[in-house]
Motif scaffolding. Structure first.
Motif, PDB file in Angstrom:
ATOM      1  N   LEU A 129     -14.584  -1.732 -21.336  1.00  0.00           N
ATOM      2  CA  LEU A 129     -14.745  -2.050 -22.827  1.00  0.00           C
ATOM      3  C   LEU A 129     -15.808  -1.363 -23.330  1.00  0.00           C
ATOM      4  N   VAL A 130     -15.691  -0.342 -24.172  1.00  0.00           N
ATOM      5  CA  VAL A 130     -16.871   0.463 -24.572  1.00  0.00           C
ATOM      6  C   VAL A 130     -16.832   0.722 -25.804  1.00  0.00           C
TER       7      VAL A 130
ATOM      8  N   ALA B 109     -24.529 -10.281 -31.453  1.00  0.00           N
ATOM      9  CA  ALA B 109     -24.790 -11.287 -30.618  1.00  0.00           C
ATOM     10  C   ALA B 109     -23.952 -11.389 -29.312  1.00  0.00           C
ATOM     11  N   GLY B 110     -23.352 -10.001 -28.973  1.00  0.00           N
ATOM     12  CA  GLY B 110     -22.372  -9.998 -27.985  1.00  0.00           C
ATOM     13  C   GLY B 110     -20.853 -10.163 -28.283  1.00  0.00           C
ATOM     14  N   LEU B 111     -20.129 -10.261 -27.282  1.00  0.00           N
ATOM     15  CA  LEU B 111     -18.553 -10.468 -27.507  1.00  0.00           C
ATOM     16  C   LEU B 111     -18.658 -11.999 -27.877  1.00  0.00           C
ATOM     17  N   GLY B 112     -17.436 -12.221 -28.502  1.00  0.00           N
ATOM     18  CA  GLY B 112     -16.968 -13.812 -29.051  1.00  0.00           C
ATOM     19  C   GLY B 112     -16.155 -13.445 -29.654  1.00  0.00           C
ATOM     20  N   ALA B 113     -15.092 -14.653 -29.746  1.00  0.00           N
ATOM     21  CA  ALA B 113     -13.873 -14.653 -30.403  1.00  0.00           C
ATOM     22  C   ALA B 113     -14.098 -14.212 -31.972  1.00  0.00           C
ATOM     23  N   ASP B 114     -14.828 -14.815 -32.592  1.00  0.00           N
ATOM     24  CA  ASP B 114     -15.111 -14.316 -34.018  1.00  0.00           C
ATOM     25  C   ASP B 114     -15.262 -12.958 -34.194  1.00  0.00           C
ATOM     26  N   ALA B 115     -16.242 -12.281 -33.278  1.00  0.00           N
ATOM     27  CA  ALA B 115     -16.645 -10.848 -33.546  1.00  0.00           C
ATOM     28  C   ALA B 115     -15.582 -10.259 -33.352  1.00  0.00           C
ATOM     29  N   LEU B 116     -14.558 -10.323 -31.962  1.00  0.00           N
ATOM     30  CA  LEU B 116     -13.395  -9.565 -31.802  1.00  0.00           C
ATOM     31  C   LEU B 116     -12.283  -9.653 -32.942  1.00  0.00           C
ATOM     32  N   ALA B 117     -12.145 -10.846 -33.601  1.00  0.00           N
ATOM     33  CA  ALA B 117     -11.486 -11.018 -34.575  1.00  0.00           C
ATOM     34  C   ALA B 117     -11.666 -10.182 -36.094  1.00  0.00           C
TER      35      ALA B 117
ATOM     36  N   GLY C 290     -17.419   6.375 -33.266  1.00  0.00           N
ATOM     37  CA  GLY C 290     -17.738   5.074 -33.510  1.00  0.00           C
ATOM     38  C   GLY C 290     -16.911   4.494 -34.570  1.00  0.00           C
ATOM     39  N   LEU C 291     -15.661   4.785 -34.591  1.00  0.00           N
ATOM     40  CA  LEU C 291     -14.555   4.204 -35.560  1.00  0.00           C
ATOM     41  C   LEU C 291     -14.214   3.039 -35.051  1.00  0.00           C
ATOM     42  N   ALA C 292     -14.216   2.860 -33.472  1.00  0.00           N
ATOM     43  CA  ALA C 292     -13.652   1.366 -32.897  1.00  0.00           C
ATOM     44  C   ALA C 292     -14.338   1.198 -31.723  1.00  0.00           C
ATOM     45  N   TYR C 293     -13.975  -0.050 -31.106  1.00  0.00           N
ATOM     46  CA  TYR C 293     -14.356  -0.159 -29.575  1.00  0.00           C
ATOM     47  C   TYR C 293     -12.900   0.094 -28.894  1.00  0.00           C
ATOM     48  N   GLY C 294     -12.839   0.280 -27.460  1.00  0.00           N
ATOM     49  CA  GLY C 294     -11.740   0.477 -26.799  1.00  0.00           C
ATOM     50  C   GLY C 294     -11.707   0.137 -25.593  1.00  0.00           C
ATOM     51  N   LEU C 295     -10.535  -0.052 -24.876  1.00  0.00           N
ATOM     52  CA  LEU C 295     -10.988  -0.212 -23.330  1.00  0.00           C
ATOM     53  C   LEU C 295     -10.084   0.913 -22.862  1.00  0.00           C
TER      54      LEU C 295
ATOM     55  N   LEU D 189     -19.419  -3.008 -23.383  1.00  0.00           N
ATOM     56  CA  LEU D 189     -19.507  -4.554 -24.106  1.00  0.00           C
ATOM     57  C   LEU D 189     -19.420  -5.587 -23.222  1.00  0.00           C
ATOM     58  N   ALA D 190     -19.020  -5.423 -21.924  1.00  0.00           N
ATOM     59  CA  ALA D 190     -18.960  -6.548 -21.033  1.00  0.00           C
ATOM     60  C   ALA D 190     -19.318  -5.875 -19.578  1.00  0.00           C
TER      61      ALA D 190
END
Length: 295
Positions: A165-166, A178-186, A233-238, A256-257
């Protein structure tokens, strides 16, 4: 007794998705193609094509397609054995995932294809979707993620693809302070491959409980373009590790992880009855996948 001129018309319509396209492939009129399909359906006693856009085979039509494509390969192998048509090129229709294409599948297997005079007809889909193409007879082999073989087919382990995940450092600072989290990913825009269920969508669902529609995403049906969107820088992706490794080393992108890649075993699924050219192709694909694992 099957009439292979009629089966050839069925194959051409299924491959092109239209009667017009089949007519162009076989250098016939559209009326002639329609007549051949009608004769085949009358002799079979069932409807073989769904007249939609694109035209597609019914379950009965798919069984005939599997048969005619297997027969074509067996005939080509016989001709090669008898040395009566060694100069002919043979087309093999396969299902491939976009990531393998982006990572150089074609270039890697090119020497084997040239030596065996094999032409590829690639049908591109996500790893989880390519098996559907094999079941329908649309392709003779495919790269998939399922270890279990399907009826009438064999399966060969060919390696493991690692995904990470980058995102750009700027994107991380803006969307994941603050790192990965459900709220941030949403809330953070993702770049995902295609409209169907993908590795990224499954990860969001299984690891974070986020369903499709719970998060913003750019749908990009091309692996190289998806990687470009992440780098911009448009998005993050796997992204496959071999594809992103250089950018990570140069600091253009960051994980990211960190240290938690997603490993995806890959398998080559194929018709049980393989011709010599099909075996050459399988060996070349396995060699390519093994090199990806070693990177």
């Amino acid at each position: 007794m099957l009439d292979y001129k009629l089966l050839e018309a069925l194959d051409a319509v299924a491959a092109s998705g239209s009667f017009e396209g089949a007519a162009q492939r076989l250098h016939l009129t559209q009326s002639a193609i329609s007549q051949r399909i009608r004769q085949l359906e009358e002799r079979s006693g069932t409807v073989l094509l769904v007249r939609d856009t694109p035209v597609r085979a019914t379950a009965a039509g798919q069984k005939l397609l599997v048969h005619v494509r297997q027969v074509r390969l067996l005939e080509a192998e016989l001709q090669e054995t008898l040395e009566t048509a060694t100069s002919d090129w043979l087309t093999l229709r396969i299902g491939v995932n976009a990531d393998s294409l982006a990572l150089g599948l074609i270039a890697a297997i090119a020497p084997s294809l040239q030596a065996a005079r094999i032409l590829l007809d690639c049908v591109v889909a996500d790893e989880a979707q390519t098996l559907d193409q094999l079941r329908s007879g649309e392709v003779l082999g495919c790269i998939g993620t399922q270890p279990q073989q399907i009826a009438g087919c064999g399966v060969i382990p060919i390696g493991v693809m690692q995904y990470v995940l980058v995102a750009t450092p700027e994107f991380v600072a803006r969307c994941f302070p603050a790192g990965l989290g459900a709220d941030a990913l949403a809330d953070a825009p993702a770049a995902v491959y295609g409209q169907q269920d993908s590795i990224h969508r499954r990860w969001l669902r299984e690891a974070w409980g986020l369903q499709q529609g719970d998060y913003p995403c750019h749908v990009i049906p091309d692996s190289t373009a998806l990687f470009g969107a992440v780098r911009a820088g448009l998005a993050y992706g796997l992204v496959p590790l071999p594809q992103v490794k250089d950018a990570l080393e140069r600091g253009v992108l960051c994980e990211l992880a960190a240290g938690e890649p997603i490993s995806m075993p890959l398998f080559w699924h194929h018709w049980s009855r393989q011709t010599a050219p099909a075996r050459v192709l399988a060996d070349a694909v396995a060699l390519f996948a093994g090199k990806l694992t070693d990177r």
